[in-house]
Motif scaffolding. Structure first.
Motif, PDB file in Angstrom:
ATOM      1  N   ASP A 295      59.935  53.716 111.168  1.00  0.00           N
ATOM      2  CA  ASP A 295      60.563  53.550 110.039  1.00  0.00           C
ATOM      3  C   ASP A 295      61.049  52.169 110.131  1.00  0.00           C
ATOM      4  O   ASP A 295      61.090  51.408 109.094  1.00  0.00           O
ATOM      5  CB  ASP A 295      61.837  54.219 110.115  1.00  0.00           C
ATOM      6  CG  ASP A 295      61.587  55.753 109.751  1.00  0.00           C
ATOM      7  OD1 ASP A 295      60.705  56.135 109.207  1.00  0.00           O
ATOM      8  OD2 ASP A 295      62.189  56.658 110.408  1.00  0.00           O
TER       9      ASP A 295
ATOM     10  N   ASN B 145      48.035  49.852 105.515  1.00  0.00           N
ATOM     11  CA  ASN B 145      48.267  51.133 105.161  1.00  0.00           C
ATOM     12  C   ASN B 145      48.671  51.813 106.648  1.00  0.00           C
ATOM     13  O   ASN B 145      47.953  51.439 107.697  1.00  0.00           O
ATOM     14  CB  ASN B 145      47.176  51.725 104.763  1.00  0.00           C
ATOM     15  CG  ASN B 145      46.716  51.074 103.439  1.00  0.00           C
ATOM     16  OD1 ASN B 145      47.239  51.549 102.416  1.00  0.00           O
ATOM     17  ND2 ASN B 145      45.803  50.245 103.325  1.00  0.00           N
TER      18      ASN B 145
ATOM     19  N   HIS C 264      58.414  45.333 106.737  1.00  0.00           N
ATOM     20  CA  HIS C 264      57.191  44.987 105.957  1.00  0.00           C
ATOM     21  C   HIS C 264      57.727  45.311 104.396  1.00  0.00           C
ATOM     22  O   HIS C 264      57.048  44.544 103.476  1.00  0.00           O
ATOM     23  CB  HIS C 264      56.096  45.960 106.375  1.00  0.00           C
ATOM     24  CG  HIS C 264      55.374  45.058 107.170  1.00  0.00           C
ATOM     25  ND1 HIS C 264      55.631  45.456 108.637  1.00  0.00           N
ATOM     26  CD2 HIS C 264      54.271  44.364 107.435  1.00  0.00           C
ATOM     27  CE1 HIS C 264      55.015  44.689 109.467  1.00  0.00           C
ATOM     28  NE2 HIS C 264      53.863  44.079 108.791  1.00  0.00           N
ATOM     29  N   SER C 265      58.937  45.795 104.127  1.00  0.00           N
ATOM     30  CA  SER C 265      59.315  45.673 102.923  1.00  0.00           C
ATOM     31  C   SER C 265      59.908  44.331 102.523  1.00  0.00           C
ATOM     32  O   SER C 265      60.230  44.349 101.198  1.00  0.00           O
ATOM     33  CB  SER C 265      60.490  46.811 102.490  1.00  0.00           C
ATOM     34  OG  SER C 265      61.748  46.507 103.192  1.00  0.00           O
ATOM     35  N   ALA C 266      60.012  43.316 103.181  1.00  0.00           N
ATOM     36  CA  ALA C 266      60.638  42.118 102.902  1.00  0.00           C
ATOM     37  C   ALA C 266      59.972  41.016 103.973  1.00  0.00           C
ATOM     38  O   ALA C 266      60.776  40.587 104.763  1.00  0.00           O
ATOM     39  CB  ALA C 266      62.070  42.105 103.052  1.00  0.00           C
TER      40      ALA C 266
ATOM     41  N   LYS D  40      58.226  49.783 108.619  1.00  0.00           N
ATOM     42  CA  LYS D  40      58.149  49.736 107.240  1.00  0.00           C
ATOM     43  C   LYS D  40      59.151  48.926 106.653  1.00  0.00           C
ATOM     44  O   LYS D  40      59.130  48.469 105.545  1.00  0.00           O
ATOM     45  CB  LYS D  40      58.100  51.249 106.819  1.00  0.00           C
ATOM     46  CG  LYS D  40      56.807  51.981 107.218  1.00  0.00           C
ATOM     47  CD  LYS D  40      57.042  53.504 106.760  1.00  0.00           C
ATOM     48  CE  LYS D  40      55.611  54.200 107.099  1.00  0.00           C
ATOM     49  NZ  LYS D  40      55.770  55.472 106.805  1.00  0.00           N
ATOM     50  N   LEU D  41      60.378  49.104 107.203  1.00  0.00           N
ATOM     51  CA  LEU D  41      61.600  48.521 106.631  1.00  0.00           C
ATOM     52  C   LEU D  41      61.078  46.813 106.716  1.00  0.00           C
ATOM     53  O   LEU D  41      61.376  46.180 105.668  1.00  0.00           O
ATOM     54  CB  LEU D  41      62.693  48.682 107.613  1.00  0.00           C
ATOM     55  CG  LEU D  41      63.888  48.239 107.075  1.00  0.00           C
ATOM     56  CD1 LEU D  41      64.107  48.441 105.570  1.00  0.00           C
ATOM     57  CD2 LEU D  41      65.229  48.354 108.111  1.00  0.00           C
TER      58      LEU D  41
ATOM     59  N   SER E 111      46.787  43.665 102.703  1.00  0.00           N
ATOM     60  CA  SER E 111      47.533  45.163 102.900  1.00  0.00           C
ATOM     61  C   SER E 111      47.533  46.027 104.083  1.00  0.00           C
ATOM     62  O   SER E 111      46.504  45.723 104.719  1.00  0.00           O
ATOM     63  CB  SER E 111      47.188  46.110 101.794  1.00  0.00           C
ATOM     64  OG  SER E 111      45.715  46.644 101.952  1.00  0.00           O
TER      65      SER E 111
END
Length: 122
Positions: free
Chosen positions: A19, A47, A25-27, A22-23, A45
């Protein structure tokens, strides 16, 4: 300019850090993205395949000297800070790897065995 080179790499993601990974990498930090762009990295990218906790990165390298550009990215201080943050969330497949700044590659390059470009007409 050389023909674009496609790169695929893998690494394990620590399950308890998914989590958080991913957080962040959202910014992604703009300075890190700028370093990638300056050194001919395009279409990047990452994945995630949760059953194996696998991260799969793909990108195109469009420059003429891959090793030189990768070395330059590795000297970028903001990128090094980013790596120190994200390396803690990963586990390398490579024996002796200690992180993105180490002598042994942190991410593992994966061989391309098939590629299709363009439209298929029958």
């Amino acid at each position: 300019m050389a023909q674009p080179r496609r790169i695929c790499q893998i690494i394990k993601l620590k399950p308890d850090r998914a989590d958080e990974y991913k957080l962040v990498h959202s910014a992604v930090w703009p300075s890190v993205l700028d370093a990638l762009a300056r050194h001919h990295i395009k279409d990047y990218s990452i994945n995630h395949y949760p059953p194996l906790q696998l991260l799969i990165a793909t990108f195109k390298y469009t420059g003429d000297d891959y090793e030189k550009d990768m070395e330059a990215i590795g000297k970028d201080e903001e990128t090094r800070k980013w790596w120190r943050l994200t390396d803690e969330m990963q586990k390398s497949f490579n024996e002796g790897a200690t992180g993105s700044e180490g002598a042994v590659p942190w991410w593992t390059n994966v061989e391309e065995v098939f590629r299709f470009e363009g439209d298929s007409t029958t």
